[in-house]
Design a protein around this motif. Structure first.
Motif, PDB file in Angstrom:
ATOM      1  N   PRO A  26       0.803  -1.224   0.000  1.00  0.00           N
ATOM      2  CA  PRO A  26       0.000   0.000   0.000  1.00  0.00           C
ATOM      3  C   PRO A  26       0.842   1.284   0.000  1.00  0.00           C
ATOM      4  O   PRO A  26       0.413   2.297  -0.542  1.00  0.00           O
ATOM      5  N   TRP A  29       1.842   1.697  -3.497  1.00  0.00           N
ATOM      6  CA  TRP A  29       0.613   2.093  -4.184  1.00  0.00           C
ATOM      7  C   TRP A  29       0.329   3.593  -3.992  1.00  0.00           C
ATOM      8  O   TRP A  29      -0.046   4.303  -4.926  1.00  0.00           O
ATOM      9  N   MET A  30       0.546   4.055  -2.767  1.00  0.00           N
ATOM     10  CA  MET A  30       0.295   5.451  -2.438  1.00  0.00           C
ATOM     11  C   MET A  30       1.258   6.358  -3.202  1.00  0.00           C
ATOM     12  O   MET A  30       0.852   7.388  -3.742  1.00  0.00           O
ATOM     13  N   ILE A  41      -5.841   5.581 -11.237  1.00  0.00           N
ATOM     14  CA  ILE A  41      -5.691   4.886  -9.954  1.00  0.00           C
ATOM     15  C   ILE A  41      -6.818   3.885  -9.769  1.00  0.00           C
ATOM     16  O   ILE A  41      -6.599   2.729  -9.420  1.00  0.00           O
ATOM     17  N   ILE A  42      -8.041   4.330 -10.056  1.00  0.00           N
ATOM     18  CA  ILE A  42      -9.183   3.433  -9.871  1.00  0.00           C
ATOM     19  C   ILE A  42      -9.101   2.272 -10.861  1.00  0.00           C
ATOM     20  O   ILE A  42      -9.537   1.163 -10.574  1.00  0.00           O
ATOM     21  N   ARG A  43      -8.496   2.557 -12.040  1.00  0.00           N
ATOM     22  CA  ARG A  43      -8.351   1.482 -13.016  1.00  0.00           C
ATOM     23  C   ARG A  43      -7.228   0.520 -12.617  1.00  0.00           C
ATOM     24  O   ARG A  43      -6.986  -0.480 -13.292  1.00  0.00           O
ATOM     25  N   GLY A  44      -6.512   0.828 -11.533  1.00  0.00           N
ATOM     26  CA  GLY A  44      -5.501  -0.091 -11.035  1.00  0.00           C
ATOM     27  C   GLY A  44      -4.159   0.030 -11.728  1.00  0.00           C
ATOM     28  O   GLY A  44      -3.368  -0.911 -11.749  1.00  0.00           O
ATOM     29  N   SER A  46      -0.459   0.545 -12.044  1.00  0.00           N
ATOM     30  CA  SER A  46       0.537   0.455 -10.984  1.00  0.00           C
ATOM     31  C   SER A  46       1.919   0.901 -11.441  1.00  0.00           C
ATOM     32  O   SER A  46       2.927   0.468 -10.910  1.00  0.00           O
ATOM     33  N   PHE A 237      -8.615  10.713  -6.435  1.00  0.00           N
ATOM     34  CA  PHE A 237      -7.678   9.847  -5.719  1.00  0.00           C
ATOM     35  C   PHE A 237      -6.227  10.303  -5.838  1.00  0.00           C
ATOM     36  O   PHE A 237      -5.448  10.129  -4.916  1.00  0.00           O
ATOM     37  N   ILE A 240      -5.748  12.870  -3.283  1.00  0.00           N
ATOM     38  CA  ILE A 240      -5.818  12.262  -1.954  1.00  0.00           C
ATOM     39  C   ILE A 240      -4.530  11.507  -1.624  1.00  0.00           C
ATOM     40  O   ILE A 240      -4.060  11.527  -0.488  1.00  0.00           O
ATOM     41  N   MET A 241      -3.940  10.859  -2.633  1.00  0.00           N
ATOM     42  CA  MET A 241      -2.688  10.140  -2.395  1.00  0.00           C
ATOM     43  C   MET A 241      -1.588  11.103  -1.964  1.00  0.00           C
ATOM     44  O   MET A 241      -0.784  10.776  -1.085  1.00  0.00           O
TER      45      MET A 241
ATOM     46  N   ILE B 106      -6.333   4.568   0.786  1.00  0.00           N
ATOM     47  CA  ILE B 106      -5.538   3.669  -0.051  1.00  0.00           C
ATOM     48  C   ILE B 106      -6.287   2.354  -0.259  1.00  0.00           C
ATOM     49  O   ILE B 106      -6.399   1.860  -1.382  1.00  0.00           O
ATOM     50  N   SER B 109      -9.055   2.696  -2.771  1.00  0.00           N
ATOM     51  CA  SER B 109      -8.676   2.702  -4.184  1.00  0.00           C
ATOM     52  C   SER B 109      -8.203   1.323  -4.636  1.00  0.00           C
ATOM     53  O   SER B 109      -8.437   0.926  -5.772  1.00  0.00           O
ATOM     54  N   ILE B 110      -7.560   0.571  -3.739  1.00  0.00           N
ATOM     55  CA  ILE B 110      -7.112  -0.779  -4.110  1.00  0.00           C
ATOM     56  C   ILE B 110      -8.317  -1.683  -4.362  1.00  0.00           C
ATOM     57  O   ILE B 110      -8.312  -2.506  -5.270  1.00  0.00           O
ATOM     58  N   ALA B 112     -11.319  -0.798  -5.389  1.00  0.00           N
ATOM     59  CA  ALA B 112     -12.318  -0.264  -6.318  1.00  0.00           C
ATOM     60  C   ALA B 112     -12.732  -1.377  -7.278  1.00  0.00           C
ATOM     61  O   ALA B 112     -12.016  -2.368  -7.437  1.00  0.00           O
ATOM     62  N   ASP B 114     -12.810  -1.823 -10.549  1.00  0.00           N
ATOM     63  CA  ASP B 114     -11.797  -2.294 -11.505  1.00  0.00           C
ATOM     64  C   ASP B 114     -10.391  -1.989 -10.993  1.00  0.00           C
ATOM     65  O   ASP B 114      -9.469  -1.746 -11.756  1.00  0.00           O
ATOM     66  N   GLY B 115     -10.244  -1.979  -9.654  1.00  0.00           N
ATOM     67  CA  GLY B 115      -8.968  -1.657  -9.019  1.00  0.00           C
ATOM     68  C   GLY B 115      -7.982  -2.799  -9.071  1.00  0.00           C
ATOM     69  O   GLY B 115      -8.242  -3.863  -9.636  1.00  0.00           O
ATOM     70  N   ILE B 116      -6.846  -2.582  -8.446  1.00  0.00           N
ATOM     71  CA  ILE B 116      -5.717  -3.502  -8.544  1.00  0.00           C
ATOM     72  C   ILE B 116      -6.027  -4.865  -7.906  1.00  0.00           C
ATOM     73  O   ILE B 116      -5.578  -5.906  -8.392  1.00  0.00           O
ATOM     74  N   GLN B 119      -8.044  -6.826 -10.410  1.00  0.00           N
ATOM     75  CA  GLN B 119      -7.214  -7.129 -11.581  1.00  0.00           C
ATOM     76  C   GLN B 119      -6.256  -8.273 -11.297  1.00  0.00           C
ATOM     77  O   GLN B 119      -6.083  -9.170 -12.121  1.00  0.00           O
ATOM     78  N   TRP B 150      -4.260  -5.504   8.619  1.00  0.00           N
ATOM     79  CA  TRP B 150      -3.077  -4.924   7.997  1.00  0.00           C
ATOM     80  C   TRP B 150      -2.449  -3.881   8.907  1.00  0.00           C
ATOM     81  O   TRP B 150      -1.249  -3.854   9.131  1.00  0.00           O
TER      82      TRP B 150
END
Lengths: 271, 276
Positions: A26, A29-30, A41-44, A46, A237, A240-241, B106, B109-110, B112, B114-116, B119, B150
């Motif tokens: 995380p 990720w942040m 971000i919402i779409r993931g 990375s 997001f 926010i990050m 965090i 968003s993880i 969400a 279609d988030g990570i 996926q 966590w």
């Protein structure tokens, strides 16, 4: 090494590696998120993106950031200093002075530890309203500084404080407060370090009580500001990050600075 | 003693006040004595029952899982021959220093749609369709439990680690020479020696979970349809969100007090029994 021990070894490393990865991910990720747009971000996504400066600018402009940071540091800093002073004096007192009621009072304190904050929230709020200090720094700081948990912690640690030192200092003609200031405090450095991390962390991150007593935007802390940004229906997001990093950095720095003493200090308290 | 004066003002007085309030009925600032009316209202309040069940569910699942994990990590990290000890210790403790708000966002968003998280699970073929983590009652609870685990496992681990370092090395050496295997050394030496610390952490964690507020408020607002509503969040909603009914909120908060009392007592008794 026997095969069984080898498997055990391997399992240990596997377990720790997975745990470490989950713990750190995380954070990664942040940091990556701070450089991406909200949609990414919402779409993931990375991998780092190009929106970092845009996000920082938006974050800084969304609040009076100088004021918000000042509020956070003042409340957390002053709160921590006062808590450590009051709680360590109480812990020292409990351990050094023998009185008939000592154990009874201490038992009473431990019982109070089990009273949830939720039960105190409303009366405390009304108390602050009666003092007419709603929406002030005092209102946020005062209820926290007599922390039973930290008093308990200091009392446990004080058991390791050699009483000969106190006796010797007394023979040398030092007064009680001088012993506390010049002998006890330096000797208990590690304990103070560990307590600083815990108390600062709690104060800096505290959310519910500030949310209740701090009502105007000028008085908000960083934690509240980030929470406000996150509360909308379409939170940005990326911005926010950036806020999350800003909110995590101070406690992270304090932790790394005091880390060595931290484990030492915990050691003293659980003896 | 300044600490006692402060505690008097900021603890004892509010405690007594809220006890008095729990017998008051009325909305806003109009109170009247209602006797047991609030307690009767509790038994008929389905939202309260929901919050109570959720809180107990979180407690029953999360606290044991977290403490066992913390104990395992601490035991592994206590081995002085372990490579990368410092790194693992810092990594696992790290979640503790994040702000609650930061980590809630965090996690949001993880997880969400279609988030990570989805996926990754899709890529590994562990799931066929994306999970609607935060809008599904079951998975929303899973995310809350994951999030608190966590955040707090490393915190408890540090207590165990510190306590383990106080155990005399020679006990382990003697057991090793007698051919006692590693798991048995853990179970018959480490765990009993740590009993006071385990008791301490379980009481603290129980109190913490019963007061769970920040995470659920930030992650799910108690939703979907109250699936993650906790007692503390309900108290907050009762007092600040809708038309305030402080008296009833105070009654709900005493439910937490009673629960903490009962559970701490059980934990103390359980710890004493095993010693005998």
């Amino acid at each position: 090494m026997t095969p069984l021990a080898l498997i055990g070894r391997f399992a240990t490393y596997l377990l720790l590696s997975v745990a470490a990865f989950i713990s750190i991910f995380p954070f990664f990720w942040m940091i990556v998120g701070a450089s991406n747009t909200s949609a990414d971000i919402i779409r993931g996504k990375s991998s780092p993106g190009g929106a970092l400066f845009d996000n920082i600018a938006k974050f800084v402009n969304s609040f009076d950031m100088v004021r918000v940071l000042f509020n956070s540091f003042l409340i957390a800093g002053l709160g921590t200093a006062l808590t450590l002073l009051i709680a360590s004096m109480a812990g020292y007192g409990f351990e050094m002075f023998r009185s008939r009621f000592r154990e009874k009072i201490f038992g009473g304190l431990l019982l109070m530890l089990s009273i949830p904050f939720a039960a105190l929230m409303i009366p405390l709020f009304m108390l602050m309203a009666n003092f007419k200090i709603i929406n002030t720094y005092q209102a946020v700081i005062l209820p926290g500084i007599a922390s039973i948990f930290i008093i308990f912690y200091f009392r446990q640690a004080s058991k390791a404080f050699p009483s000969e030192l106190r006796d010797a200092a007394k023979i040398d003609g030092l007064k009680e407060w001088q012993i506390f200031l010049y002998v006890y405090m330096p000797v208990m450095r590690s304990t103070y370090a560990a307590a600083t991390i815990i108390v600062f962390m709690n104060n800096w991150n505290s959310y519910l009580w500030p949310l209740i007593v701090l009502q105007t935007n000028e008085m908000k802390t960083l934690t509240l500001a980030v929470a406000t940004l996150a509360a909308g229906y379409t939170p940005d997001f990326g911005v926010i990050m950036v806020g999350a990093i800003a909110a995590t950095l101070p406690t992270l720095i304090i932790f790394f600075l005091l880390q060595r003493r931290f484990v030492e200090g915990m050691l003293g308290a659980v003896k | 003693m300044p600490a006692l004066v402060l505690l008097g003002i900021f603890m004892v007085y509010p405690i007594l006040w809220s006890l008095w309030m729990s017998f008051q009925v009325g909305r806003g600032m109009n109170f009247s004595f209602g006797g047991l009316a609030n307690i009767i209202r509790l038994t008929q309040d389905t939202v309260f029952i929901r919050a109570l069940t959720n809180t107990l569910l979180f407690l029953a699942v999360q606290v044991p899982v977290m403490l066992v994990l913390a104990l395992l990590f601490a035991n592994a990290l206590n081995d002085s021959k372990l490579w990368g000890r410092g790194f693992f210790r810092t990594a696992i403790f790290l979640p503790c220093v994040t702000s609650l708000v930061a980590y809630s966002v965090i996690f949001k968003s993880i997880f969400a749609i279609d988030g990570i998280a989805n996926q990754t699970l899709l890529a590994l073929h562990l799931i066929a369709d994306p999970i609607n983590w935060l809008s599904d009652p079951f998975y929303a609870r899973v995310v809350v439990i994951l999030a608190i685990t966590w955040r707090w496992t490393g915190y408890n681990m540090i207590f165990y680690l510190a306590a383990m370092q106080n155990i005399d090395r020679s006990i382990y050496e003697a057991a090793k020479i007698d051919g006692v295997p590693a798991w048995a050394r853990f179970w018959y030496i480490t765990v009993p020696m740590l009993k006071p610390v385990i008791l301490f952490t379980s009481v603290i964690s129980t109190i913490g979970t019963l007061q769970l507020f920040d995470e659920v408020n930030l992650l799910t607002m108690g939703g979907p349809s109250d699936a993650t509503l906790t007692l503390s969040l309900y108290i907050y909603n009762l007092s600040f969100k809708f038309m305030p009914s402080f008296g009833y909120a105070a009654t709900v908060s005493y439910v937490i007090v009673v629960l903490v009392g009962i559970l701490s007592f059980i934990q103390f008794v359980a710890a004493r029994d095993r010693r005998a």
